[in-house]
Enzyme design. Sequence first.
Site, PDB file in Angstrom:
ATOM      1  N   THR A 244       0.864  -1.179   0.000  1.00 48.75           N
ATOM      2  CA  THR A 244       0.000   0.000   0.000  1.00 48.75           C
ATOM      3  C   THR A 244       0.904   1.233   0.000  1.00 48.75           C
ATOM      4  OG1 THR A 244      -0.187  -0.050   2.404  1.00 48.75           O
ATOM      5  CG2 THR A 244      -1.911  -1.186   1.149  1.00 48.75           C
TER       6      THR A 244
ATOM      7  N   THR B 295       1.540   4.255   1.545  1.00 46.11           N
ATOM      8  CA  THR B 295       2.298   4.744   2.704  1.00 46.11           C
ATOM      9  C   THR B 295       3.211   3.662   3.255  1.00 46.11           C
ATOM     10  OG1 THR B 295       0.528   6.288   3.246  1.00 46.11           O
ATOM     11  CG2 THR B 295       2.112   5.808   4.994  1.00 46.11           C
ATOM     12  N   CYS B 296       2.718   2.447   3.306  1.00 53.07           N
ATOM     13  CA  CYS B 296       3.512   1.342   3.847  1.00 53.07           C
ATOM     14  C   CYS B 296       4.753   1.080   2.995  1.00 53.07           C
ATOM     15  CB  CYS B 296       2.666   0.069   3.927  1.00 53.07           C
ATOM     16  SG  CYS B 296       1.147   0.260   4.867  1.00 53.07           S
ATOM     17  N   HIS B 297       4.560   1.046   1.691  1.00 53.53           N
ATOM     18  CA  HIS B 297       5.628   0.667   0.769  1.00 53.53           C
ATOM     19  C   HIS B 297       6.600   1.808   0.464  1.00 53.53           C
ATOM     20  CE1 HIS B 297       7.571  -1.735  -2.270  1.00 53.53           C
ATOM     21  NE2 HIS B 297       7.332  -0.823  -3.184  1.00 53.53           N
TER      22      HIS B 297
END
Length: 162
Positions: free
Chosen positions: A46, A48-50
């Site tokens: 996703t 923000t996560c990545h």
Amino acid sequence: MTLKVGDRLPEATFNIMTADGPGEMTVADLTSGKTVVLFGVPGAFTPTCHMNHLPGFVEHAETLKNKGVDTIAVVSVNDVFVMDAWKKASSAGDSITFLSDTAAKFVEAAGLGLGPAPIFGHLRSQRFALIAKDGEVTFLAVEETPGEATKTGAAAILEALG
């Protein structure tokens, strides 16, 4: 009940990818006798996560280890194959342990579940970061704003470690 500083991490079993294929790692395996940084994300790959959350930990892994951290781990409610693909795509190598909490047992037991959110379709993990020493939480932060990784990013963990 939501996890807080001073609590012990709840017992759970994660799925991990090993050289021989899918395997398991318990919370005790992860934390026993160690200082661990564990951060949770809503989903592998996703935005923000990545592009924001994980890269800071990859970049600062050596500095975190120099400050006494034995293990850096990320947990998500994705399957072990997705987590392994994310590990490979992130160039994290062996600096970060990728934990699959497929059935959300850990995040539910820790009170850190999110959803179910329509975009994800089922319960996921809130964005959090914690430091645990021998399984006891000594620092915990949870993001309040979706799409941010400020309280839970590597810089915040480095500050908490002093």
